[in-house]
Design a protein around this motif. Structure first.
Motif, PDB file in Angstrom:
ATOM      1  N   PHE A   1       0.821  -1.209   0.000  1.00  0.00           N
ATOM      2  CA  PHE A   1       0.000   0.000   0.000  1.00  0.00           C
ATOM      3  C   PHE A   1       0.861   1.268   0.000  1.00  0.00           C
ATOM      4  N   ARG A   2       2.125   1.131  -0.404  1.00  0.00           N
ATOM      5  CA  ARG A   2       3.044   2.261  -0.361  1.00  0.00           C
ATOM      6  C   ARG A   2       2.566   3.438  -1.222  1.00  0.00           C
ATOM      7  N   ASN A   3       1.953   3.158  -2.359  1.00  0.00           N
ATOM      8  CA  ASN A   3       1.475   4.247  -3.221  1.00  0.00           C
ATOM      9  C   ASN A   3       0.308   4.997  -2.579  1.00  0.00           C
ATOM     10  N   LYS A   4      -0.591   4.253  -1.933  1.00  0.00           N
ATOM     11  CA  LYS A   4      -1.725   4.886  -1.268  1.00  0.00           C
ATOM     12  C   LYS A   4      -1.287   5.629  -0.005  1.00  0.00           C
ATOM     13  N   LEU A   5      -0.191   5.170   0.596  1.00  0.00           N
ATOM     14  CA  LEU A   5       0.314   5.810   1.809  1.00  0.00           C
ATOM     15  C   LEU A   5       1.191   7.018   1.499  1.00  0.00           C
TER      16      LEU A   5
ATOM     17  N   MET B   1      11.813   5.398   4.121  1.00  0.00           N
ATOM     18  CA  MET B   1      12.579   6.309   3.275  1.00  0.00           C
ATOM     19  C   MET B   1      12.709   5.773   1.853  1.00  0.00           C
ATOM     20  N   ILE B   2      12.687   4.449   1.706  1.00  0.00           N
ATOM     21  CA  ILE B   2      12.772   3.840   0.375  1.00  0.00           C
ATOM     22  C   ILE B   2      11.415   3.836  -0.313  1.00  0.00           C
ATOM     23  N   TRP B   3      10.406   3.327   0.367  1.00  0.00           N
ATOM     24  CA  TRP B   3       9.089   3.141  -0.257  1.00  0.00           C
ATOM     25  C   TRP B   3       8.304   4.435  -0.400  1.00  0.00           C
ATOM     26  N   LEU B   4       8.454   5.346   0.541  1.00  0.00           N
ATOM     27  CA  LEU B   4       7.647   6.566   0.525  1.00  0.00           C
ATOM     28  C   LEU B   4       8.426   7.807   0.102  1.00  0.00           C
ATOM     29  N   HIS B   5       9.750   7.803   0.294  1.00  0.00           N
ATOM     30  CA  HIS B   5      10.554   8.967  -0.069  1.00  0.00           C
ATOM     31  C   HIS B   5      11.564   8.669  -1.178  1.00  0.00           C
TER      32      HIS B   5
END
Length: 234
Positions: free
Chosen positions: A36-40, A148-152
């Motif tokens: 759900f990284r894109n939705k988060l 930091m990897i998945w969201l940033h």
């Protein structure tokens, strides 16, 4: 103290039902953040800051527990274990978005936390505070660099492996001096933990320390594999 807060009679048993369910829950939570990284992503700042603050609160609460239970000891209670150091540094990394800290503690945090989760040096079993704090802290320790990897969209280079290896040896050198000064055993640099651990397969002291050097490099290179061929983002 109430039983959930402090009850030495409830012992931790490695790989019992509670331990295995805890590992499964950690995997499920990490999978949730990944899938759900894109939705988060729109909430990435709030998530990053929240986890950073929770890591600090986790450490403060542990110190309160040590003092409240009469267990605080300068030889065992300072935040000088690798995961304790990584927790505090990862909190700073999350709050400041430091790429320098991320580069190093991606390896130290995940590598150390996975080993600690699989073979904990832990006396207190579920559902006590220390059990919950231990696994929650180590879950967040793995999650911190992944945020930091998945969201940033932070990434790792091959030079990061060398930086992490030099950093862990530098940390170990400082902690070793502290151990000698205090007659302590932080990071297990003086002897192995009394309970079972992966160190039991690495030979007697001091040879297991040399084995750990090689294992650390192997783990770091394994953690680097997902970034092979990728360029760092600015």
């Amino acid at each position: 103290m109430t039983n959930w807060f402090y009850n030495p009679e409830v012992k931790f048993h490695m790989w019992d039902t509670a331990h295995l369910l805890t590992i499964a829950l950690i995997i499920i939570l990490l999978a949730f953040f990944y899938f759900f990284r894109n939705k988060l992503s729109p909430y990435r700042r709030s998530i990053r800051i929240t986890v950073g603050i929770l890591l600090i609160i986790s450490r403060i609460s542990l110190d309160i527990w040590y003092v409240s239970t009469g267990m605080w000891d300068i030889r065992t209670s300072l935040p000088l274990e690798l995961c304790s150091i990584a927790s505090l540094v990862c909190a700073i990394m999350l709050l400041t978005k430091s790429r320098v800290l991320f580069e190093v503690f991606y390896f130290l945090a995940i590598g150390g936390a996975v080993q600690a989760i699989l073979t904990p040096d832990l006396d207190f079993g579920f559902p006590q505070y220390r059990y919950i704090q231990f696994f929650t802290d180590h879950f967040m320790l793995i999650l911190a660099p992944l945020i930091m990897i998945w969201l940033h969209h932070y990434t790792i280079t091959l030079k990061s492996v060398l930086k992490a290896f030099l950093a862990i040896n530098g940390i170990a050198a400082v902690v070793f001096i502290v151990n000698i000064t205090l007659s302590a055993n932080y990071m297990f640099l003086i002897h192995k933990p009394s309970g079972g651990s992966l160190l039991d397969f690495l030979g007697p002291y001091p040879y297991y320390l040399l084995s750990l050097e090689g294992i650390a490099l192997i783990i770091f290179f394994i953690l680097y594999i997902p970034f092979t061929g990728k360029n760092p983002h600015s």
